[in-house]
Write a protein that holds these residues in place. Structure first.
Motif, PDB file in Angstrom:
ATOM      1  N   UNK A  37      -6.953 -14.866  -3.048  1.00  0.00           N
ATOM      2  CA  UNK A  37      -5.850 -15.468  -2.304  1.00  0.00           C
ATOM      3  C   UNK A  37      -5.751 -14.905  -0.894  1.00  0.00           C
ATOM      4  N   UNK A  38      -6.679 -14.041  -0.507  1.00  0.00           N
ATOM      5  CA  UNK A  38      -6.603 -13.390   0.797  1.00  0.00           C
ATOM      6  C   UNK A  38      -7.992 -12.992   1.261  1.00  0.00           C
ATOM      7  N   UNK A  39      -8.088 -12.656   2.546  1.00  0.00           N
ATOM      8  CA  UNK A  39      -9.325 -12.125   3.113  1.00  0.00           C
ATOM      9  C   UNK A  39      -9.221 -10.613   3.160  1.00  0.00           C
ATOM     10  N   UNK A  40     -10.220  -9.938   2.609  1.00  0.00           N
ATOM     11  CA  UNK A  40     -10.202  -8.484   2.596  1.00  0.00           C
ATOM     12  C   UNK A  40     -11.441  -7.946   1.920  1.00  0.00           C
ATOM     13  N   UNK A  41     -11.450  -6.642   1.698  1.00  0.00           N
ATOM     14  CA  UNK A  41     -12.619  -5.991   1.117  1.00  0.00           C
ATOM     15  C   UNK A  41     -12.417  -5.678  -0.364  1.00  0.00           C
ATOM     16  N   UNK A  42     -13.485  -5.821  -1.118  1.00  0.00           N
ATOM     17  CA  UNK A  42     -13.545  -5.322  -2.487  1.00  0.00           C
ATOM     18  C   UNK A  42     -13.967  -3.857  -2.346  1.00  0.00           C
ATOM     19  N   UNK A  43     -13.004  -2.952  -2.364  1.00  0.00           N
ATOM     20  CA  UNK A  43     -13.273  -1.566  -1.988  1.00  0.00           C
ATOM     21  C   UNK A  43     -13.056  -0.576  -3.119  1.00  0.00           C
ATOM     22  N   UNK A  44     -12.884  -1.059  -4.344  1.00  0.00           N
ATOM     23  CA  UNK A  44     -12.629  -0.182  -5.471  1.00  0.00           C
ATOM     24  C   UNK A  44     -13.791  -0.204  -6.460  1.00  0.00           C
ATOM     25  N   UNK A  56       2.451 -18.709   1.191  1.00  0.00           N
ATOM     26  CA  UNK A  56       1.706 -19.594   0.293  1.00  0.00           C
ATOM     27  C   UNK A  56       0.203 -19.408   0.450  1.00  0.00           C
ATOM     28  N   UNK A  57      -0.282 -19.463   1.689  1.00  0.00           N
ATOM     29  CA  UNK A  57      -1.697 -19.275   1.997  1.00  0.00           C
ATOM     30  C   UNK A  57      -1.796 -18.230   3.106  1.00  0.00           C
ATOM     31  N   UNK A  58      -2.409 -17.113   2.827  1.00  0.00           N
ATOM     32  CA  UNK A  58      -2.430 -15.991   3.770  1.00  0.00           C
ATOM     33  C   UNK A  58      -3.382 -16.281   4.924  1.00  0.00           C
ATOM     34  N   UNK A  59      -2.931 -15.982   6.133  1.00  0.00           N
ATOM     35  CA  UNK A  59      -3.720 -16.268   7.327  1.00  0.00           C
ATOM     36  C   UNK A  59      -3.976 -15.015   8.164  1.00  0.00           C
ATOM     37  N   UNK A  60      -4.082 -13.855   7.515  1.00  0.00           N
ATOM     38  CA  UNK A  60      -4.496 -12.640   8.202  1.00  0.00           C
ATOM     39  C   UNK A  60      -5.340 -11.795   7.245  1.00  0.00           C
ATOM     40  N   UNK A  61      -6.037 -10.833   7.813  1.00  0.00           N
ATOM     41  CA  UNK A  61      -6.960 -10.012   7.032  1.00  0.00           C
ATOM     42  C   UNK A  61      -6.233  -8.800   6.481  1.00  0.00           C
ATOM     43  N   UNK A  62      -6.430  -8.532   5.199  1.00  0.00           N
ATOM     44  CA  UNK A  62      -5.820  -7.365   4.581  1.00  0.00           C
ATOM     45  C   UNK A  62      -6.461  -6.096   5.131  1.00  0.00           C
ATOM     46  N   UNK A  63      -5.688  -5.029   5.262  1.00  0.00           N
ATOM     47  CA  UNK A  63      -6.248  -3.768   5.772  1.00  0.00           C
ATOM     48  C   UNK A  63      -7.282  -3.201   4.810  1.00  0.00           C
ATOM     49  N   UNK A  64      -8.222  -2.461   5.371  1.00  0.00           N
ATOM     50  CA  UNK A  64      -9.280  -1.842   4.565  1.00  0.00           C
ATOM     51  C   UNK A  64      -9.128  -0.335   4.617  1.00  0.00           C
ATOM     52  N   UNK A  65      -9.139   0.295   3.454  1.00  0.00           N
ATOM     53  CA  UNK A  65      -9.122   1.752   3.372  1.00  0.00           C
ATOM     54  C   UNK A  65      -9.871   2.155   2.108  1.00  0.00           C
ATOM     55  N   UNK A  66     -10.960   2.907   2.240  1.00  0.00           N
ATOM     56  CA  UNK A  66     -11.672   3.380   1.046  1.00  0.00           C
ATOM     57  C   UNK A  66     -10.723   4.159   0.137  1.00  0.00           C
ATOM     58  N   UNK A  67     -10.842   3.959  -1.158  1.00  0.00           N
ATOM     59  CA  UNK A  67      -9.955   4.646  -2.091  1.00  0.00           C
ATOM     60  C   UNK A  67     -10.664   4.824  -3.431  1.00  0.00           C
TER      61      UNK A  67
END
Length: 481
Positions: free
Chosen positions: A174-181, A368-379
């Motif tokens: 549902x969003x733009x971001x990284x698969x970081x886990x 409803x529809x996200x129009x920004x990039x989620x923050x990225x932080x290694x965790x």
């Protein structure tokens, strides 16, 4: 020379209609694990038409294939999936549950998009290599059976990734971001009990009930749940209850177990304990039990160097913009979702980052529809699910992103997701993912130092924890039964 971001944007937009048509065709032909013959051939033929050489039946897996363009090093892979889920047939673009065919398959995890985006990205990389490259190979890996089949793990076991230098992939979200886990390792195994049939009223003492054994086994494993590590999970499904006649002592019954844990060694330890429960159930009922190892996959091993390259591409390429019509449809879908659905979706977003990610999720509660990039932080968080990308990540550096393809709050593996998977919302997210993957791959062709840093990170991890494929030799991919 144009920037690589402009190049991949132009290359993919130029064939937008072709790519969306392929995604829709695969949506129209939903096939479950290791039976994706139509879908695999659709993509394989499209790659051949683009100038790729295609090896079908890769690793002796009927619906796996590898498409290649170029020569020499580096070898950069884009991973594609195309399998569907059973029982999720649904009409497209509808905000109510309306199966196309009752009890038929449906693309409830967006794999019609997943494979097509990787195809689009591979085409863009191939175009760049033709115009500007000085060597190297781009590959598309057609990976079947992700849903419950661990197709990539079988492909890793068969050596199909042995000469690959890095790989990229993605998943609809549902969003733009990284698969970081990281993710959960798992083992899937079937236990088939064999007893003796008898008349359940006239001579039950002559019978030995396989169904009783299954019942005792599931009771025992449910008690075991209290005595395993917190993040582990033990799921089961009774796949054969022995028939539909209650006046017969059931001579055959089977239960399928899925065992998950953060590390493969932990999953294997629980597997050994489950085996003892099966043996105990057989002893108590005077039945016998056969154990069939179905599949397994390792936990995902993040590569922070490659993730940083992909996140830079995400930021450079931006996110899709949504039309009023798309927002109106998303509002109708949102009306079918519960508060728990929404909160779970927001939690998934928050868990891929730090406190900034939590703030991002809270900010989009009403979106409803996200129009920004989620923050990225290694965790060090662990995704409460599994992916066979995990085994690829133990062989080569891997990075994967999310791209917005459906309404915030939509759970995976539901009719709502199937309904949205053939819409312009899904198409925009899919093409966006293709661009991000292509740009990430091109950075590895352009910068040998970047690729070397990614590989050095993986080698350091493997020096501490060597990889061993979790699927034993002799176990073969099996269709959904």
């Amino acid at each position: 020379m144009r920037s690589i971001y402009q190049f991949v944007d132009d290359a993919i937009e130029a064939k937008r209609g072709e790519f969306t048509a392929i995604a829709d065709d695969i949506w129209d032909h939903p096939e479950t694990r290791f039976e994706e013959r139509w879908s695999a051939e659709r993509l394989a033929c499209a790659l051949e038409a683009e100038g790729f050489s295609v090896e079908r039946n890769a690793g002796n897996i009927e619906t796996a294939f590898v498409a290649s363009f170029g020569s020499g090093k580096p070898v950069i892979a884009l991973l594609g999936e195309y399998d569907a889920l059973a029982g999720l047939s649904q009409c497209s673009g509808e905000a109510s549950p309306e199966p196309l065919v009752e009890d038929a398959n449906g693309h409830g995890c967006g794999h019609n998009l997943l494979g097509t985006a990787a195809f689009a990205g591979a085409v863009a990389v191939k175009n760049w290599l033709e115009q500007y490259g000085s060597g190297g190979t781009v590959r598309f890996y057609g990976c079947p059976g992700e849903e419950g089949g661990s197709g990539k793990t079988f492909m890793v076991r068969e050596g199909l990734f042995d000469d690959v230098d890095a790989a990229v992939t993605w998943h609809p979200e549902a969003y733009a971001g990284m698969f970081s886990t990281s993710s959960l390792a798992n083992i899937q195994v079937a236990y088939r009990f064999h007893g003796i049939a008898a008349h359940a009223a006239n001579s039950p003492h002559l019978g030995r009930s396989a169904l009783d054994a299954v019942t005792l086994m599931t009771t025992g494993s449910n008690f075991l749940n209290e005595h395993i590590i917190e993040k582990a999970r033990v799921h089961y499904a009774i796949t054969n209850a022995g028939g539909i006649s209650p006046n017969v002592v059931q001579a055959q019954a089977e239960v399928l177990y899925l065992i998950r844990a953060p590390e493969m060694a932990q999953a294997q330890h629980i597997f050994e304990r489950i085996n003892k429960i099966a043996e105990g159930a057989a002893l108590m009922t005077e039945t016998t039990v056969n154990v069939r190892f179905d599949k397994a996959c390792s936990n995902y091993l993040p590569n922070r160097q490659l993730e940083s390259v992909m996140y830079e591409a995400l930021q450079a390429l931006g996110v899709p913009q949504w039309s009023e019509e798309e927002l109106a449809f998303a509002k109708k879908i949102r009306a079918t979702l519960t508060e728990n659905d929404l909160q779970n979706s927001l939690n998934n977003i928050a868990n891929t980052s730090n406190e900034e990610g939590k703030a991002f999720a809270r900010r989009h509660r009403e979106t409803l529809l996200i129009d920004e990039i989620a923050p990225y932080a290694p965790n060090d968080k662990i995704l409460p699910g599994s992916t066979d990308v995990g085994d690829v990540s133990w062989k080569v550096p891997v990075a994967q992103c999310f791209s917005p393809c459906f309404t915030v709050g939509t759970p995976l593996h539901t009719w709502q997701l199937v309904s949205q998977g053939r819409t312009s919302i899904a198409h925009k997210g899919m093409l966006h993912a293709g661009k991000v993957m292509a740009a990430t791959a091109l950075q590895l062709f352009i910068s040998p130092q970047t690729l070397e840093a990614c590989q050095s990170e993986l080698h350091a991890q493997l020096a501490e924890r060597p990889y061993q494929c979790p699927i034993p030799a002799g176990v073969t991919p099996s269709p959904l039964k």
